[in-house]
Design an enzyme around this catalytic site. Structure first.
Site, short mmCIF file in Angstrom:
data_model
loop_
_atom_site.label_atom_id
_atom_site.label_comp_id
_atom_site.label_asym_id
_atom_site.label_seq_id
_atom_site.Cartn_x
_atom_site.Cartn_y
_atom_site.Cartn_z
N LYS A 111 0.83 -1.22 0.00
CA LYS A 111 0.00 0.00 0.00
C LYS A 111 0.85 1.25 0.00
O LYS A 111 0.51 2.23 -0.66
CB LYS A 111 -0.95 0.01 1.21
CG LYS A 111 -2.09 -0.98 1.04
CD LYS A 111 -3.25 -0.68 1.98
CE LYS A 111 -4.40 -1.62 1.69
NZ LYS A 111 -5.50 -1.51 2.65
N LYS A 194 -4.24 -9.62 -6.57
CA LYS A 194 -5.56 -9.90 -6.00
C LYS A 194 -6.57 -8.84 -6.43
O LYS A 194 -6.19 -7.68 -6.67
CB LYS A 194 -5.47 -9.99 -4.47
CG LYS A 194 -5.28 -8.67 -3.78
CD LYS A 194 -5.51 -8.76 -2.27
CE LYS A 194 -5.28 -7.40 -1.64
NZ LYS A 194 -5.52 -7.29 -0.24
N LYS A 197 -9.94 -3.12 -4.08
CA LYS A 197 -10.54 -1.80 -4.31
C LYS A 197 -9.51 -0.82 -4.82
O LYS A 197 -9.84 0.12 -5.52
CB LYS A 197 -11.11 -1.26 -2.99
CG LYS A 197 -12.22 -2.09 -2.41
CD LYS A 197 -12.53 -1.67 -0.97
CE LYS A 197 -13.17 -2.82 -0.22
NZ LYS A 197 -13.48 -2.54 1.18
P1 TYM Z 1 -10.50 -5.68 3.63
O1 TYM Z 1 -11.49 -4.63 4.00
O2 TYM Z 1 -9.47 -5.34 2.61
O3 TYM Z 1 -11.23 -6.98 3.12
C1 TYM Z 1 -12.29 -7.62 3.83
C2 TYM Z 1 -12.20 -9.12 3.67
O4 TYM Z 1 -12.20 -9.49 2.29
C3 TYM Z 1 -11.10 -10.36 2.03
N1 TYM Z 1 -10.58 -10.09 0.66
C4 TYM Z 1 -10.38 -11.04 -0.26
N2 TYM Z 1 -10.58 -12.38 -0.25
C5 TYM Z 1 -10.31 -13.06 -1.39
N3 TYM Z 1 -9.84 -12.48 -2.53
C6 TYM Z 1 -9.63 -11.15 -2.60
N4 TYM Z 1 -9.20 -10.59 -3.72
C7 TYM Z 1 -9.90 -10.36 -1.42
N5 TYM Z 1 -9.82 -9.04 -1.14
C8 TYM Z 1 -10.24 -8.90 0.14
C9 TYM Z 1 -10.05 -9.99 3.07
O5 TYM Z 1 -9.17 -11.07 3.29
C10 TYM Z 1 -10.90 -9.69 4.27
O6 TYM Z 1 -11.20 -10.87 4.98
N6 TYM Z 1 -7.25 -5.57 7.43
C11 TYM Z 1 -8.57 -6.03 7.02
C12 TYM Z 1 -9.71 -5.51 7.87
C13 TYM Z 1 -9.62 -5.82 9.32
C14 TYM Z 1 -9.80 -7.10 9.93
C15 TYM Z 1 -9.70 -6.88 11.33
C16 TYM Z 1 -10.04 -8.38 9.43
C17 TYM Z 1 -9.41 -4.90 10.32
N7 TYM Z 1 -9.47 -5.55 11.55
C18 TYM Z 1 -9.83 -7.92 12.24
C19 TYM Z 1 -10.15 -9.42 10.34
C20 TYM Z 1 -10.06 -9.21 11.73
C21 TYM Z 1 -8.79 -5.56 5.59
O7 TYM Z 1 -8.21 -4.61 5.13
O8 TYM Z 1 -9.79 -6.24 4.95
#
Ligand code: TYM
Length: 328
Positions: A111, A194, A197
């Site tokens: 990022k 991957k 967004k």
């Molecule tokens: P975020 O908001 O980017 O994504 C949310 C969830 O979607 C999954 N994901 C994917 N899975 C498969 N293929 C993809 N291309 C893909 N893109 C996103 C992510 O693995 C996630 O499960 N850091 C985290 C948010 C967070 C969090 C937490 C998650 C903050 N605190 C505590 C779990 C527990 C994030 O940026 O997810």
């Protein structure tokens, strides 16, 4: 009962990777486990600076979480900033993780590299400490996430172990749980990255609210591999394998078996697009219905925050007592 927690950032539209990698499992998990799901607006602040955006995105995301099937009477769905314990424990976690550990996080490296000419906040760097707080506050056993979050759950375990070693047995050690198909949905235009967004082009990204004609067009234009053989092989044939894995996540059939039923790329692209359209159709309808009553959505989130706060406050009290901080 097993406790699960997972969260998602309110940073733009939810996409197919979020759904197949995470949200779908949350919906299944809520009936088997004690489920907590956060809309992590504090995390979104690491890259958001336009006034008024994060609140609106949080509400839209809440509608999407309920539209995919999270039941507010079953799962605890809340907004992170409504439960202030996250910020306090987040700071304590920052003091428990090292600069070196945070420097090795691939998400930060990716990022910050993408934002090369942009503002890179300190919050983007310390992000995993706040994520550790999210997870540890709820005595979480399992964290259902996509493959990209594995490293963040691992560092959470390391932080919890270090804290427990220093101050006594305060935190439960969590583990990451990933789906068999869909754990890593790739960009349709660049199947070695991957679906995300923040990826370059909208053509590679299927948004949950995309119109059926747009979805079909994106799949038809998906980048495939140079030869014409339909084979499931992530290394040699990333484009076709991504389509097979998405179709597998929609139909429940193994990607290897699906590969054997196609001799050409065209029909695979069309079938995958149509399977995704059918998967999303009822979700889109529920989303639009839920968005007609924003007051009701906010009241559901207030209820969720109340339930979350009860658990989070007890854990934070355990942590501050273990450290020996002066009670208020
Ligand atoms: P975020 O908001 O980017 O994504 C949310 C969830 O979607 C999954 N994901 C994917 N899975 C498969 N293929 C993809 N291309 C893909 N893109 C996103 C992510 O693995 C996630 O499960 N850091 C985290 C948010 C967070 C969090 C937490 C998650 C903050 N605190 C505590 C779990 C527990 C994030 O940026 O997810």
């Amino acid at each position: 009962m097993t406790r699960v927690l997972s969260c998602i950032q309110p940073t733009g539209d939810v996409h197919l990777g979020n759904y197949l990698g995470a949200l779908r499992n949350w919906v299944i998990g809520q009936h088997e486990k004690d489920a907590f799901h956060g809309i992590v607006d504090l995390h979104a602040l690491t890259i958001t600076d336009t006034p008024g955006v994060v609140g609106r995105s949080s509400l839209e995301l809440a509608a999407m979480l309920f539209a995919v099937g999270l039941d507010p009477d079953v799962a605890t769905v809340f907004v992170q900033s409504h439960v202030t314990e996250h910020s306090v424990l987040g700071w304590m976690m920052e003091c428990t993780v090292s600069f070196g550990e945070l420097s090795r996080m691939t998400q930060f490296k990716d990022k910050s590299a993408k934002r090369e000419h942009d503002f890179v906040s300190a919050g983007l760097f310390t992000y995993p400490a706040l994520q550790a707080a999210d997870i540890l506050l709820y005595d979480t056993d399992e964290v259902p996430v996509g493959e990209d979050q594995r490293q963040h759950v691992e560092i959470t375990r390391d932080i919890a172990l270090r804290f427990n070693h220093r101050f006594g047995d305060v935190f439960v050690l969590p583990k990451a749980v990933m789906p068999k198909a869909g754990a890593r949905v790739m960009d349709l235009q660049d199947p070695t990255s991957k679906m995300s967004k923040s990826s370059g082009s909208d053509a590679g990204l299927i948004n949950m609210l995309d119109e059926p004609s747009v979805i079909l067009k994106k799949f038809k234009r998906a980048v495939t591999d140079s030869d014409t053989e339909v084979l499931f092989d992530r290394e040699q044939k990333p484009g076709i394998s991504n389509l097979l894995e998405i179709l597998s996540a929609c139909t429940g059939e193994a990607p290897e078996a699906l590969a054997g039923t196609y001799t050409q790329y065209g029909p695979l692209k069309t079938d995958t697009g149509e399977a995704v359209i059918e998967l999303l159709r009822p979700i889109q309808a529920r989303y639009h219905e839920l968005m007609t009553d924003r007051g009701e959505l906010q009241s559901l989130l207030r209820k969720g925050a109340g339930k979350a706060r009860t658990v989070a406050a007890a854990t934070l009290a355990r942590a501050t007592t273990a450290v020996g901080m002066l009670p208020a």
